[in-house]
Design a protein around this motif. Structure first.
Motif, PDB file in Angstrom:
ATOM      1  N   SER A  15       0.849  -1.187   0.000  1.00  0.00           N
ATOM      2  CA  SER A  15       0.000   0.000   0.000  1.00  0.00           C
ATOM      3  C   SER A  15       0.890   1.244   0.000  1.00  0.00           C
ATOM      4  CB  SER A  15      -0.922   0.006   1.224  1.00  0.00           C
ATOM      5  OG  SER A  15      -0.165   0.075   2.413  1.00  0.00           O
ATOM      6  N   ASP A  16       0.326   2.389  -0.451  1.00  0.00           N
ATOM      7  CA  ASP A  16       1.101   3.630  -0.544  1.00  0.00           C
ATOM      8  C   ASP A  16       0.147   4.805  -0.347  1.00  0.00           C
ATOM      9  OD1 ASP A  16       2.742   5.794  -1.215  1.00  0.00           O
ATOM     10  OD2 ASP A  16       3.868   4.608  -2.672  1.00  0.00           O
ATOM     11  N   ASN A  17       0.422   5.632   0.685  1.00  0.00           N
ATOM     12  CA  ASN A  17      -0.403   6.820   0.922  1.00  0.00           C
ATOM     13  C   ASN A  17       0.350   8.104   0.615  1.00  0.00           C
ATOM     14  OD1 ASN A  17       1.423   6.925   3.003  1.00  0.00           O
ATOM     15  ND2 ASN A  17      -0.087   6.828   4.657  1.00  0.00           N
ATOM     16  N   THR A  18       1.438   7.999  -0.164  1.00  0.00           N
ATOM     17  CA  THR A  18       2.260   9.175  -0.490  1.00  0.00           C
ATOM     18  C   THR A  18       2.113   9.605  -1.934  1.00  0.00           C
ATOM     19  OG1 THR A  18       4.208   7.862  -1.144  1.00  0.00           O
ATOM     20  CG2 THR A  18       3.944   8.373   1.199  1.00  0.00           C
ATOM     21  N   LYS A  19       1.247   8.960  -2.706  1.00  0.00           N
ATOM     22  CA  LYS A  19       1.147   9.248  -4.151  1.00  0.00           C
ATOM     23  C   LYS A  19      -0.196   9.869  -4.505  1.00  0.00           C
ATOM     24  CE  LYS A  19       5.144   7.345  -5.338  1.00  0.00           C
ATOM     25  NZ  LYS A  19       5.594   6.961  -4.007  1.00  0.00           N
ATOM     26  N   ASN A  20      -0.785  10.624  -3.561  1.00  0.00           N
ATOM     27  CA  ASN A  20      -2.119  11.169  -3.791  1.00  0.00           C
ATOM     28  C   ASN A  20      -2.128  12.363  -4.734  1.00  0.00           C
ATOM     29  OD1 ASN A  20      -3.243   9.242  -2.155  1.00  0.00           O
ATOM     30  ND2 ASN A  20      -3.121  10.476  -0.314  1.00  0.00           N
ATOM     31  N   THR A  21      -0.966  12.828  -5.154  1.00  0.00           N
ATOM     32  CA  THR A  21      -0.884  13.866  -6.196  1.00  0.00           C
ATOM     33  C   THR A  21      -0.016  13.404  -7.355  1.00  0.00           C
ATOM     34  OG1 THR A  21       0.985  14.911  -5.045  1.00  0.00           O
ATOM     35  CG2 THR A  21      -1.225  15.720  -4.523  1.00  0.00           C
ATOM     36  N   THR A  22       0.329  12.115  -7.385  1.00  0.00           N
ATOM     37  CA  THR A  22       1.152  11.548  -8.455  1.00  0.00           C
ATOM     38  C   THR A  22       0.276  10.647  -9.312  1.00  0.00           C
ATOM     39  OG1 THR A  22       3.067  11.572  -6.981  1.00  0.00           O
ATOM     40  CG2 THR A  22       3.232  10.235  -8.992  1.00  0.00           C
ATOM     41  N   PHE A  23       0.141  10.988 -10.575  1.00  0.00           N
ATOM     42  CA  PHE A  23      -0.821  10.292 -11.432  1.00  0.00           C
ATOM     43  C   PHE A  23      -0.221   9.086 -12.142  1.00  0.00           C
ATOM     44  CE2 PHE A  23      -2.348  14.715 -11.281  1.00  0.00           C
ATOM     45  CZ  PHE A  23      -3.542  14.482 -10.642  1.00  0.00           C
TER      46      PHE A  23
END
Length: 753
Positions: free
Chosen positions: A94-102
């Motif tokens: 899981s990854d919660n650091t890519k919320n602005t990386t498309f």
């Protein structure tokens, strides 16, 4: 576009802005695809996952489209089972650091239990909750066994000299893997002389000549990298020597007797392997052509055979001979091992046997009871009892067996256990029955014996509620159907001089009535609107609460004015239980529920013709042309003129508006000649709107060398540009018009200067 059309479009847009209509798109999660490993030079995207303890680092590429997800969102990469099912997915990472990386990569490790050809992946977002399409299916194997396999006859670990076994025509041999822990947990690829066989287990039974090998089946891609290919065993065939067992003097043995089994071929230096019930019981031994069956050994009974092998002969197994126990019979104790006996009571003990002519002798505390020589015994004192059964006829007259023991005891007290007769939950059931479920006799040493079956009907009972006797409740069970009967229940059980009180059972029944709430609507159109929620149940004097999404609203009102979407419920406290109403779901307006039968809100039809447009998802509709004139009030409208149109749809108590444009279809074809001489006439390659308006259609132009000159979606009719130079007269170019699925048009363009 003429000036009138532009003005009408501007009026239409301003109208939509005044109505407060927003066009909001939703995030799109794309399916994950294999990606190269940035930590390995010269790598490329993987086509299969062949993981092991030495290497387990893989990447997948994932992309999504705006709008942005919420700040608390987490992207989760999930793995299906080996058949592609996501019924119970495995979370890989899981990854919660890519919320602005498309567009980014997930790095994952394959679970150590993964083995199969049909694994798929998907990506799930948590806020908002969305799930991507699933990936293609891939082979994925965790290679936990990477050594060469070893095979031998029956998996006994004895590889034949030279790796060769000679079988007699019509006989078979079994080869099995013998150096893999838990070999049955893997699948295998078996080969005969290089050709794959259908068998997938760790053993194979064969009768055909050839060279046999096996490897662990890690799929078409990973099997080779695991290097598990085994040693080979060559199977040859030859003529039978006719091995058989000589007829023994007897096949039914009494205890202590022996019988020698003998092969009919001996003295030729052959190796003999003896089998019982198909399993080897000796190793191959030269000239071991006899085997002694010993009836003193427990379990000697079975089917015996011998197998021969040796130089110049083929592997051959005899037919089997069945050895039985002549003195074998069964004895069965027909009563419980522990029996509670009350003073002045008697108990009947019985034994049954399969012996043809049995003799009986009963024992108490290891001492024979004089005169008790029948299959039954009437006992009236405590002690340990058993029966001795002896054969009194047949070949094995000395055979004797004892039954299991039966212990008769007096109780010190009784333990009475009660329980609910059916599934019961406080404040859920509207009725329930209680019963005496178990009675234990408690002995002097504190041990307990279940005597329910023997004594349950012998006790007398009195049920109590909160310490007081319940009138007429004198059976081993009691039924309760009214909330007035809520309380703590016990039962007093009496037998002779014994009085025992049971455990306590609490009963909290829910009142058998229905609480219903209703609402004046189900959709809130805007923040200034409210919906009334009410009930016909009289709430005066009751203790109650209103809830939204499970949260107490702490209001004492007998009705509720809802201004916020959510799930509403009324709960009344009745006799210590919550009486819950039905749920009322109030939803925000969802304009996407209204759908038009148009593509990209555009309608194209031939001039002079018409186009029927339909709407769905609402209760009523009103259609307006660009002059705001009502042209239809049904779910369809017939369009005959170009322009901008608006439909206002009513859903529940809300209105939603959607617009579309209509234009005439081009009647000219695709030109194949243009004159790029700057005279303003036919200087550019202009194609019909059919191919320029659709955002999914691409136009590609190539020169005579096959080089791409232009590639454009929603082609702007702007080729060639005025600055372009053409070195030759009558230059020929090639065009292709296509969408995502097919080529729509192909042809040439000749440019005349």
């Amino acid at each position: 576009m003429n000036p009138n059309k532009k003005n009408n479009l501007l009026i239409f847009v301003l109208t939509f802005m005044m109505l407060g209509i927003n066009f909001i798109s939703a995030q799109t999660l794309n399916k994950p695809t294999p990606a190269d490993n940035p930590n390995i030079a010269g790598n490329s995207p993987w086509t299969a996952v062949c993981a092991s303890a030495d290497f387990n680092e893989y990447y997948v590429k994932f992309s999504w489209s705006p709008p942005l997800v919420n700040s608390d969102n987490t992207f989760i990469l999930e793995l299906s089972d080996a058949n592609g099912s996501f019924a119970s997915p495995t979370q890989l990472v899981s990854d919660n650091t890519k919320n602005t990386t498309f567009n980014f990569d997930f790095k994952f490790e394959l679970p150590t239990i993964a083995r199969g050809d049909g694994y798929k992946m998907r990506v799930r977002s948590t806020s908002p909750a969305k799930t991507s399409p699933v990936s293609d299916a891939f082979e994925m194997y965790y290679i936990d066994f990477k050594s060469s396999l070893l095979i031998s006859p029956n998996g006994n670990g004895n590889i034949p000299p030279g790796g060769t076994i000679e079988l007699c025509d019509g006989n078979s041999a079994t080869l099995a893997v013998h150096n893999v822990p838990n070999p049955e947990t893997y699948q295998y690829n078996w080969y005969r002389s290089g050709s794959p066989l259908a068998e997938k287990s760790h053993s194979i039974t064969i009768s055909q000549a050839g060279i046999y090998m096996v490897e662990v089946d890690y799929g078409t891609v990973c099997s080779g990298s695991a290097n598990t290919l085994s040693n080979y065993i060559e199977i040859t065939t030859g003529a039978s020597l006719g091995i058989a067992l000589n007829a023994p003097s007897k096949t039914a043995l009494c205890s202590g007797e022996t019988e020698v089994l003998e092969a009919n071929i001996m003295g030729q230096g052959l190796s003999y392997t003896w089998f019982k019930n198909g399993t080897a019981i000796t190793a191959p031994i030269v000239d071991a052509y006899t085997y002694t069956v010993d009836a003193a050994i427990v379990g000697f009974e079975g089917d015996y055979a011998v197998e021969i092998d040796g130089d110049g002969t083929c592997l051959e197994r005899s037919a089997s001979i069945t050895m039985t126990n002549a003195g074998d019979f069964t004895v069965t104790r027909d009563n419980e091992p522990n029996i509670v006996i009350l003073p002045n009571q008697t108990k009947t003990l019985t034994v049954s046997t399969s012996a043809p002519s049995p003799a009986y002798q009963w024992y108490k505390d290891n001492t024979a009871i004089v005169g008790e020589t029948n299959s039954t015994l009437t006992a009236n004192t405590i002690g340990v009892y058993y029966a001795e059964v002896t054969l009194s006829g047949g070949a094995c007259t000395s055979a004797t067996k004892n039954t299991e023991t039966t212990t008769l005891v007096n109780p010190d007290s009784f333990e009475i256990i009660t329980d609910y007769t059916t599934e019961y939950t406080d404040c859920v059931n509207t009725s329930v029955a209680l019963e005496v479920s178990k009675i234990n006799a408690v002995l002097s040493d504190g041990s307990k014996t279940d005597v329910t079956a023997d004594l349950k009907s012998n006790f007398s009972y009195q049920w109590t509620k909160d310490g007081a006797n319940v009138p007429s409740a004198n059976g081993s069970s009691i039924s309760l159907t009214n909330t007035n009967e809520n309380g703590e229940y016990k039962v007093l059980a009496t037998l002779d001089s014994f009085n025992s009180s049971s455990n306590a059972l609490t009963v909290r029944l829910l009142t058998n009535e229905t609480l219903t709430v209703s609402a004046s609507g189900s959709v809130i159109c805007n923040s200034n609107e409210s919906i009334d929620i009410f009930t016909t149940t009289v709430l005066t004097g009751e203790s109650y609460d209103w809830f939204r999404d499970g949260v107490n609203l702490n209001t004492a009102s007998e009705s509720l004015s809802a201004t916020t979407p959510g799930t509403y419920q009324l709960i009344i406290q009745k006799n210590g239980c919550d009486l819950k109403s039905n749920e009322i779901i109030i939803s925000p307006l969802d304009a996407s529920l209204i759908a038009l039968s148009t593509t990209n809100n555009e309608v194209v039809f031939p001039e002079g013709g018409s186009k029927i447009i339909s709407a769905s998802g609402a209760i009523s509709y009103k259609w307006y042309d660009q002059n705001n004139v009502l042209i239809s009030d049904t779910d369809t409208v017939s369009i005959t003129q170009e322009g901008s149109y608006l439909v206002t749809a009513t859903i529940n108590n809300c209105e939603v508006s959607k617009s579309f444009t209509a234009s005439f279809q081009d009647t000219f074809g695709i030109p194949n000649v243009i004159t790029a001489n700057g005279d303003g006439f036919n200087d550019q390659w202009v194609i019909p709107n059919t191919y320029t308006k659709d955002p999914n259609i691409s136009v590609i132009i190539y020169n005579d060398k096959g080089e791409e000159v232009i590639s454009q979606k929603q082609y702007q009719n702007n080729w060639p540009e005025a600055t372009m130079k053409f070195p030759k007269q009558n230059m020929v170019f090639y065009y292709t018009i296509k969408n995502a699925k097919e080529t729509l048009k192909k042809g040439t363009i000749t440019v005349i200067r």
